[in-house]
Enzyme design. Sequence first.
Site, PDB file in Angstrom:
ATOM      1  CE  LYS A  68      10.201 -13.256   2.852  1.00  0.00           C
ATOM      2  NZ  LYS A  68      10.627 -11.999   2.197  1.00  0.00           N
ATOM      3  CB  CYS A  94      -0.054  -0.878   9.672  1.00  0.00           C
ATOM      4  SG  CYS A  94       0.300  -1.317  11.390  1.00  0.00           S
ATOM      5  CD  GLU A 110      -0.979  -4.692  11.192  1.00  0.00           C
ATOM      6  OE1 GLU A 110      -1.792  -4.088  10.456  1.00  0.00           O
ATOM      7  OE2 GLU A 110       0.084  -4.831  11.291  1.00  0.00           O
ATOM      8  CD  GLU A 125      -1.415   0.648   3.658  1.00  0.00           C
ATOM      9  OE1 GLU A 125      -1.266   0.818   4.847  1.00  0.00           O
ATOM     10  OE2 GLU A 125      -1.372  -0.301   2.939  1.00  0.00           O
TER      11      GLU A 125
END
Length: 491
Positions: free
Chosen positions: A180, A290, A256, A392
């Site tokens: 996906k 990331c 992750e 973040e």
Amino acid sequence: MGASRSSLRNFVRGRFVEGISTFEKVSPVDGSVVAVVHEAGSGLVDAAVRAGREALEGPWGRTTVAERVRLLRRVADTVEARFDDLVRAEVADTGKPVRLARELDVTRAAMNFRSFADMVACTGPEAFVTEFGNGGRALNYTVPKPLGVVGVIVPWNLPLLLLTWKVAPALACGNAVVVKPSEETPSSAVVLAEIMAEAGVPDGVFNVVHGFGAGSAGEFLTTHPGVDAITFTGESRTGSTIMRAVADHVRPVSFELGGKNAAVVFADADLDRAVEGLSRSIFTNTGQVCLCTERVYVERPVFDEVVSRLREKAASLRMGSPYAAGTTTGPLISLGHRAKVVSFLERAVQEGADVVVGGGIPDLGPGLDGGAWIEPTLWTGLDNSSRVMREEVFGPVAGLVPFDSEPEAVSLANDTEYGLAAVVWTSDLERGHRVAQQMRVGMSWVNDWYLRDLRSPFGGTGLSGIGREGGRHSLDFYSEPTNVCVRLAGP
């Protein structure tokens, strides 16, 4: 034409199929429509999962390691043959400079397939001979088996790189996958589906379903009882949602997730290398990696110099068409994400930040004014109590903070709920080792950033994820070992 820019369809059981509805994929460069994407309903997701199960019950489930190794190498060869098609798909979806797509995303895609082919070819089962006091002996050995049908949910920042980073080891271990991709970056997954078919991957082994999260393909995939494991890269909150979805079936997950990564610059660092490295770790892919640095702690004697030199680096970045030779920096992925980043920049000012450079939306003129552009931004004046220094942002931004001692630097860097990556800049390698090992992260660099050996573990702690990928760690996740114990001799 499954990879047509005008229509991106789902890929199930070796053929492209339409969905229950369509949605538009918009370019972050200028706001134009890149493609019309077919959204998969629950029935099509079910068909994809069943296709994977049937492949496992057929010839694919009986393939040897050597056969899978040859197949992965053919996939890598076909990726290289379709290199330019993949570059165009990545640039159209993300708006990143074509140079970055060529040097990082597509190059790593081929490398991922070759690397995991080599790793699985060289990785044998564990075996132990057990000796008993009465003279008896037994042989214990492990037989690795595929997990089954693996749901692969991929983010939008490095869509092809991270897709192949997961699919390559999953197929190497003999699994079937249902992918996906992010609704923001569907194109390269469709090209990869064509590549899989061209390389001879059996029908049903690799499937792609398009859509969104809640109430769409993402939810249908993570809650499907026929999915044996989920691997996901993305936001921490989405990871929590997926964990709740798989809890009833106690399925393995590999996550992750986000990061609020720190860099520590000591006064004895080679500042030329440190500033160059910080510029990459803050601004690469418009900060949408990331592993990017969002917190920079600098020893006080060199703080002003580092701030000044980083300001010059940020000001030298050039935004524009991804195909223009001078472009260094692309847009954010969408106007929606830009609104989020802008809200953080506004909050930083409200909390007392001194903006060093950037802080707003650039005026790039007609043709680009519909894109999701943002200025590379640095600020000072905030500490770890600020929300902007704790959450973040996922953009080309960083806060710079002075420190006075090594213990203070370690404390500041570790003062976070995330734990993905850190960087230490120093000419004292003893200190570099010492400080890097004290970072509560999954990956800690000394005097470099994003330097990767694909055999090494990749992942984070805390809100940054569960489990590790890379090398044997990936092969362990995507396989289920059965221990066989055979008595050899003795009473």
